[in-house]
Design an enzyme around this catalytic site. Structure first.
Site, PDB file in Angstrom:
ATOM      1  N   ASP A  29      20.364  15.220  -7.295  1.00 28.42           N
ATOM      2  CA  ASP A  29      21.420  15.823  -8.108  1.00 28.42           C
ATOM      3  C   ASP A  29      20.806  16.485  -9.339  1.00 28.42           C
ATOM      4  O   ASP A  29      19.627  16.308  -9.650  1.00 28.42           O
ATOM      5  CB  ASP A  29      22.477  14.787  -8.504  1.00 28.42           C
ATOM      6  CG  ASP A  29      21.919  13.658  -9.355  1.00 28.42           C
ATOM      7  OD1 ASP A  29      20.957  13.910 -10.089  1.00 28.42           O
ATOM      8  OD2 ASP A  29      22.458  12.544  -9.293  1.00 28.42           O
ATOM      9  N   LYS A  30      21.641  17.234 -10.077  1.00 25.38           N
ATOM     10  CA  LYS A  30      21.149  17.990 -11.226  1.00 25.38           C
ATOM     11  C   LYS A  30      21.482  17.319 -12.554  1.00 25.38           C
ATOM     12  O   LYS A  30      21.189  17.852 -13.612  1.00 25.38           O
ATOM     13  CB  LYS A  30      21.746  19.407 -11.214  1.00 25.38           C
ATOM     14  CG  LYS A  30      21.362  20.217  -9.981  1.00 25.38           C
ATOM     15  CD  LYS A  30      22.004  21.600 -10.032  1.00 25.38           C
ATOM     16  CE  LYS A  30      21.643  22.428  -8.802  1.00 25.38           C
ATOM     17  NZ  LYS A  30      22.259  23.770  -8.833  1.00 25.38           N
ATOM     18  N   THR A  31      22.099  16.137 -12.497  1.00 28.50           N
ATOM     19  CA  THR A  31      22.564  15.524 -13.735  1.00 28.50           C
ATOM     20  C   THR A  31      21.455  14.814 -14.491  1.00 28.50           C
ATOM     21  O   THR A  31      21.590  14.517 -15.664  1.00 28.50           O
ATOM     22  CB  THR A  31      23.680  14.500 -13.437  1.00 28.50           C
ATOM     23  OG1 THR A  31      23.164  13.502 -12.540  1.00 28.50           O
ATOM     24  CG2 THR A  31      24.859  15.179 -12.774  1.00 28.50           C
ATOM     25  N   GLU A 124      15.298  -5.992  -6.126  1.00 28.78           N
ATOM     26  CA  GLU A 124      14.839  -7.117  -5.329  1.00 28.78           C
ATOM     27  C   GLU A 124      13.402  -7.487  -5.687  1.00 28.78           C
ATOM     28  O   GLU A 124      13.045  -8.661  -5.764  1.00 28.78           O
ATOM     29  CB  GLU A 124      14.948  -6.776  -3.840  1.00 28.78           C
ATOM     30  CG  GLU A 124      14.840  -7.973  -2.929  1.00 28.78           C
ATOM     31  CD  GLU A 124      15.365  -7.700  -1.537  1.00 28.78           C
ATOM     32  OE1 GLU A 124      16.284  -8.418  -1.104  1.00 28.78           O
ATOM     33  OE2 GLU A 124      14.862  -6.773  -0.883  1.00 28.78           O
ATOM     34  N   PHE A 165      21.912  -6.453   3.369  1.00 23.78           N
ATOM     35  CA  PHE A 165      22.953  -5.954   2.464  1.00 23.78           C
ATOM     36  C   PHE A 165      23.671  -4.768   3.085  1.00 23.78           C
ATOM     37  O   PHE A 165      23.057  -3.925   3.731  1.00 23.78           O
ATOM     38  CB  PHE A 165      22.322  -5.529   1.139  1.00 23.78           C
ATOM     39  CG  PHE A 165      23.300  -4.897   0.177  1.00 23.78           C
ATOM     40  CD1 PHE A 165      23.999  -5.688  -0.727  1.00 23.78           C
ATOM     41  CD2 PHE A 165      23.523  -3.535   0.173  1.00 23.78           C
ATOM     42  CE1 PHE A 165      24.900  -5.119  -1.609  1.00 23.78           C
ATOM     43  CE2 PHE A 165      24.426  -2.955  -0.701  1.00 23.78           C
ATOM     44  CZ  PHE A 165      25.124  -3.759  -1.600  1.00 23.78           C
ATOM     45  N   LYS A 188      22.901 -13.845  -1.954  1.00 19.32           N
ATOM     46  CA  LYS A 188      23.019 -13.242  -3.283  1.00 19.32           C
ATOM     47  C   LYS A 188      23.822 -11.961  -3.146  1.00 19.32           C
ATOM     48  O   LYS A 188      23.780 -11.285  -2.111  1.00 19.32           O
ATOM     49  CB  LYS A 188      21.645 -12.947  -3.881  1.00 19.32           C
ATOM     50  CG  LYS A 188      20.842 -11.899  -3.112  1.00 19.32           C
ATOM     51  CD  LYS A 188      19.453 -11.728  -3.696  1.00 19.32           C
ATOM     52  CE  LYS A 188      18.673 -10.671  -2.924  1.00 19.32           C
ATOM     53  NZ  LYS A 188      17.269 -10.574  -3.332  1.00 19.32           N
ATOM     54  N   ARG A 222      22.390  -5.518 -15.100  1.00 17.51           N
ATOM     55  CA  ARG A 222      22.859  -5.557 -13.712  1.00 17.51           C
ATOM     56  C   ARG A 222      22.855  -7.015 -13.264  1.00 17.51           C
ATOM     57  O   ARG A 222      21.816  -7.686 -13.339  1.00 17.51           O
ATOM     58  CB  ARG A 222      21.942  -4.716 -12.819  1.00 17.51           C
ATOM     59  CG  ARG A 222      21.875  -3.255 -13.248  1.00 17.51           C
ATOM     60  CD  ARG A 222      20.599  -2.578 -12.747  1.00 17.51           C
ATOM     61  NE  ARG A 222      20.558  -2.434 -11.304  1.00 17.51           N
ATOM     62  CZ  ARG A 222      20.717  -1.285 -10.656  1.00 17.51           C
ATOM     63  NH1 ARG A 222      20.958  -0.171 -11.335  1.00 17.51           N
ATOM     64  NH2 ARG A 222      20.649  -1.222  -9.359  1.00 17.51           N
TER      65      ARG A 222
END
Length: 280
Positions: A29-31, A124, A165, A188, A222
């Site tokens: 992306d360009k952000t 992880e 996951f 987890k 997080r």
């Protein structure tokens, strides 16, 4: 892919080599981003205790007591919740050790240098590296066995099944057997995916878990919730049959595997929270 100016090749983080051969285009992306994608384990909550200093002082954590992160190892006595917490970190993952640090038998070569871990996600890898710092070191892994060293004592765990996951379950788990033959599910995942499927020691402890989650989130960390479930021989045998059936399915295999994992990931005991910083 290669960056000529720094002579740096891209590192493959996928453990499935065939995936890499299917890549035709790489999009970005360009952000831009304000983070380096470098993860550092910063805080943990276990049985009402917070380990690690605040990353950012907020109104919520200004009066919250904490223990130095190095204090986690002394609290991790065999059979304690801290011990279970660190075992989840050391065992519940898909991390592998770089091949040149391993012998042909799947054991470490014993050079004395810290082993280099390769993971599909930096989160992880950060969890496994912290477990090593806390005295629970991953030192060997094959398709059927995980070897860890806990405060100098080597333990061999049999890896029975891995539930990877996915975005629907928002968690991953592994079924392992210890040297005594006991089977345990280690799991987890995100708090929304874990808390409804697990229980804490008391109502007060459950409320504390929620409070600590909010505190860590306000610091911009997080978070993950860790838990386990002990399985009887009958429970494991019954589940394994459905796991093998889903694994061999020719159609809708991913959905079937997710449902099989979902059926096992319940009635867990919550052992703690992790909080990782994505460095700016």
């Amino acid at each position: 892919m290669h960056h000529d100016d720094s002579d740096t090749p891209a590192k493959a983080r996928s453990s499935i080599v065939t995936d890499l051969g299917q890549i035709q285009y790489v999009f970005s992306d360009k952000t831009g981003t304000l983070t380096q994608n470098v993860m550092r384990f910063k805080r943990a909550s276990i049985q009402g205790k917070v380990y690690g200093a605040p990353v950012l002082m907020t109104e919520a954590n200004a009066t919250l007591p904490y223990i130095n992160i190095q204090g986690l190892n002394p609290d991790a006595q065999p059979g304690s919740q801290a011990d279970d917490f660190l075992k989840v970190l050391a065992l519940c993952h898909t991390v592998v050790i770089e091949s040149d640090a391993m012998s042909s038998e799947g054991n470490t070569k014993g050079s004395g240098a810290a082993l280099i871990y390769q993971a599909e996600s930096p989160d992880e890898k950060a969890l496994v590296e912290f477990a090593r710092e806390a005295g629970y070191e991953l030192i060997g892994r094959t398709t059927s066995q995980i070897t860890i060293k806990i405060n100098g004592t080597t333990q061999f765990w049999t890896a029975l099944a891995v539930n990877k996951f996915d975005s629907d379950r928002k968690r991953m788990s592994i079924v392992v057997r210890d040297a005594e033959g006991r089977v345990r599910l280690l799991c987890k995942g995100a708090d929304t995916a874990m808390l409804p499927r697990g229980s804490c020691g008391s109502v007060e402890e459950a409320a504390t878990v929620v409070d600590h989650l909010k505190t860590f989130a306000q610091e911009g960390l997080r978070t993950l919730v860790l838990g386990y479930r002990d399985l009887t021989a009958a429970q494991y045998t019954e589940w394994l049959a459905s796991y093998r059936e889903a694994s061999a399915a020719a159609k809708d295999r991913a959905d079937l595997m997710s449902k099989v994992a979902d059926n096992l990931e319940k009635d867990m005991i919550i052992v703690g929270l992790t909080a990782i910083e994505d460095k700016l």
